[in-house]
Scaffold this motif. Structure first.
Motif, mmCIF file in Angstrom:
data_model
loop_
_atom_site.group_PDB
_atom_site.id
_atom_site.type_symbol
_atom_site.label_atom_id
_atom_site.label_comp_id
_atom_site.label_asym_id
_atom_site.label_seq_id
_atom_site.Cartn_x
_atom_site.Cartn_y
_atom_site.Cartn_z
ATOM 1 N N ALA A 56 0.858 -1.178 0.000
ATOM 2 C CA ALA A 56 0.000 0.000 0.000
ATOM 3 C C ALA A 56 0.901 1.237 0.000
ATOM 4 C CB ALA A 56 -0.901 -0.008 1.223
ATOM 5 N N ASP A 57 0.526 2.235 -0.763
ATOM 6 C CA ASP A 57 1.257 3.497 -0.780
ATOM 7 C C ASP A 57 1.080 4.167 0.581
ATOM 8 O OD1 ASP A 57 2.120 6.150 -1.113
ATOM 9 O OD2 ASP A 57 1.477 6.205 -3.199
ATOM 10 N N PRO A 58 2.171 4.494 1.273
ATOM 11 C CA PRO A 58 2.045 5.091 2.601
ATOM 12 C C PRO A 58 1.368 6.462 2.598
ATOM 13 C CG PRO A 58 4.356 4.988 1.934
ATOM 14 C CD PRO A 58 3.556 4.294 0.882
ATOM 15 N N THR A 59 1.394 7.146 1.456
ATOM 16 C CA THR A 59 0.770 8.468 1.384
ATOM 17 C C THR A 59 -0.664 8.432 0.864
ATOM 18 O OG1 THR A 59 1.664 8.861 -0.832
ATOM 19 C CG2 THR A 59 2.991 9.591 1.049
ATOM 20 N N ASP A 60 -1.053 7.320 0.230
ATOM 21 C CA ASP A 60 -2.410 7.182 -0.309
ATOM 22 C C ASP A 60 -2.787 5.697 -0.301
ATOM 23 O OD1 ASP A 60 -4.788 7.095 -1.739
ATOM 24 O OD2 ASP A 60 -4.077 8.369 -3.371
ATOM 25 N N GLY A 61 -3.562 5.292 0.675
ATOM 26 C CA GLY A 61 -3.928 3.889 0.857
ATOM 27 C C GLY A 61 -4.676 3.267 -0.301
ATOM 28 N N ARG A 62 -5.217 4.092 -1.194
ATOM 29 C CA ARG A 62 -5.936 3.558 -2.359
ATOM 30 C C ARG A 62 -4.988 3.074 -3.447
ATOM 31 N NH1 ARG A 62 -8.904 8.881 -3.779
ATOM 32 N NH2 ARG A 62 -6.791 9.489 -3.266
ATOM 33 N N VAL A 63 -3.735 3.509 -3.385
ATOM 34 C CA VAL A 63 -2.748 3.200 -4.425
ATOM 35 C C VAL A 63 -1.916 1.991 -4.007
ATOM 36 C CG1 VAL A 63 -0.729 4.084 -5.664
ATOM 37 C CG2 VAL A 63 -2.649 5.608 -5.164
ATOM 38 N N VAL A 64 -1.715 1.090 -4.970
ATOM 39 C CA VAL A 64 -0.873 -0.086 -4.741
ATOM 40 C C VAL A 64 0.460 0.125 -5.451
ATOM 41 C CG1 VAL A 64 -0.639 -2.564 -5.131
ATOM 42 C CG2 VAL A 64 -2.862 -1.608 -4.508
ATOM 43 N N LEU A 65 1.532 -0.136 -4.730
ATOM 44 C CA LEU A 65 2.876 -0.055 -5.289
ATOM 45 C C LEU A 65 3.435 -1.461 -5.443
ATOM 46 C CD1 LEU A 65 4.288 2.751 -2.957
ATOM 47 C CD2 LEU A 65 3.341 3.040 -5.262
ATOM 48 N N VAL A 66 4.365 -1.627 -6.373
ATOM 49 C CA VAL A 66 5.063 -2.908 -6.503
ATOM 50 C C VAL A 66 6.552 -2.662 -6.307
ATOM 51 C CG1 VAL A 66 3.364 -4.070 -7.941
ATOM 52 C CG2 VAL A 66 5.110 -2.701 -9.028
ATOM 53 N N ARG A 67 7.203 -3.653 -5.700
ATOM 54 C CA ARG A 67 8.624 -3.547 -5.399
ATOM 55 C C ARG A 67 9.243 -4.930 -5.558
ATOM 56 N NH1 ARG A 67 9.582 -1.470 0.503
ATOM 57 N NH2 ARG A 67 8.782 -3.517 1.039
ATOM 58 N N ALA A 68 10.479 -4.962 -6.029
ATOM 59 C CA ALA A 68 11.200 -6.232 -6.198
ATOM 60 C C ALA A 68 11.576 -6.801 -4.840
ATOM 61 C CB ALA A 68 12.450 -6.018 -7.036
ATOM 62 N N THR A 69 11.478 -8.117 -4.722
ATOM 63 C CA THR A 69 11.961 -8.813 -3.527
ATOM 64 C C THR A 69 13.441 -9.107 -3.712
ATOM 65 O OG1 THR A 69 11.489 -10.975 -4.475
ATOM 66 C CG2 THR A 69 9.704 -9.934 -3.191
ATOM 67 N N GLU A 70 14.072 -9.619 -2.687
ATOM 68 C CA GLU A 70 15.480 -10.018 -2.816
ATOM 69 C C GLU A 70 15.631 -11.080 -3.901
ATOM 70 O OE1 GLU A 70 18.369 -8.749 -1.680
ATOM 71 O OE2 GLU A 70 17.018 -7.161 -1.001
ATOM 72 N N LYS A 71 14.685 -12.013 -3.962
ATOM 73 C CA LYS A 71 14.724 -13.047 -4.996
ATOM 74 C C LYS A 71 14.659 -12.418 -6.390
ATOM 75 C CE LYS A 71 12.254 -17.205 -6.547
ATOM 76 N NZ LYS A 71 11.098 -18.097 -6.303
ATOM 77 N N GLY A 72 13.828 -11.396 -6.544
ATOM 78 C CA GLY A 72 13.721 -10.698 -7.818
ATOM 79 C C GLY A 72 15.005 -9.979 -8.187
ATOM 80 N N LYS A 73 15.608 -9.323 -7.208
ATOM 81 C CA LYS A 73 16.876 -8.621 -7.450
ATOM 82 C C LYS A 73 17.974 -9.603 -7.832
ATOM 83 C CE LYS A 73 15.682 -4.953 -4.214
ATOM 84 N NZ LYS A 73 15.950 -4.401 -2.873
#
Length: 149
Positions: A88-105
């Motif tokens: 969840a976006d910390p500044t806007d709970g309606r927005v979803v963010l994606v981020r790489a995991t360590e496995k992805g990196k």
């Protein structure tokens, strides 16, 4: 060149480009992820350098010039494999963010290293002069393609 000579050269260039795309025109993908997944995951990782919170699907869609539905489909696959996570976006709970995991990196770093080794092999095969000439020709062709966009 005469018209028929130009047509023959164009046909040969077309055949060469098709073969190049098939055999060497993209990053080699392991059995772990597909080329489209590599592109998306690599973009997420590059974006992370400027914003560690993650990236919005709409931003990925704009950067990659593909539909949000196409991005979502690829994200779902990468998430199932444990290569990315949704937050969840910390500044806007309606927005979803994606981020790489360590496995992805790790998979991206591994694939980058494999690709670099592949290009080193090609450079050794062609030699310094032909490698530089290939770079010159590809750069020139890229300029033409950008102009025609």
């Amino acid at each position: 060149m005469k018209s028929d000579e130009i047509e023959a050269v164009v046909r040969e260039l077309d055949r060469a480009m098709v073969q190049f795309k098939r055999f060497g025109g993209q990053v080699r993908c392991s059995q772990a992820i597909r080329p489209s997944e590599f592109t998306l995951l690599n973009t997420i990782i590059q974006y992370a350098h400027s914003d560690s919170k993650g990236i919005k699907v709409s931003d990925l869609s704009a950067q990659l010039q593909i539909t949000p539905a196409g991005v979502t489909h690829t994200i779902n696959s990468l998430e199932e494999g444990g290569y990315i996570e949704r937050l969840a976006d910390p500044t806007d709970g309606r927005v979803v963010l994606v981020r790489a995991t360590e496995k992805g990196k790790e998979i991206i770093e591994h694939m980058r290293m494999e690709h670099f080794e592949f290009l080193k092999g090609l450079t050794n095969f062609l030699g310094e002069h032909d490698s530089k000439e290939l770079i010159r020709i590809l750069s020139s062709a890229l300029g033409y393609l950008k102009e025609k966009r």
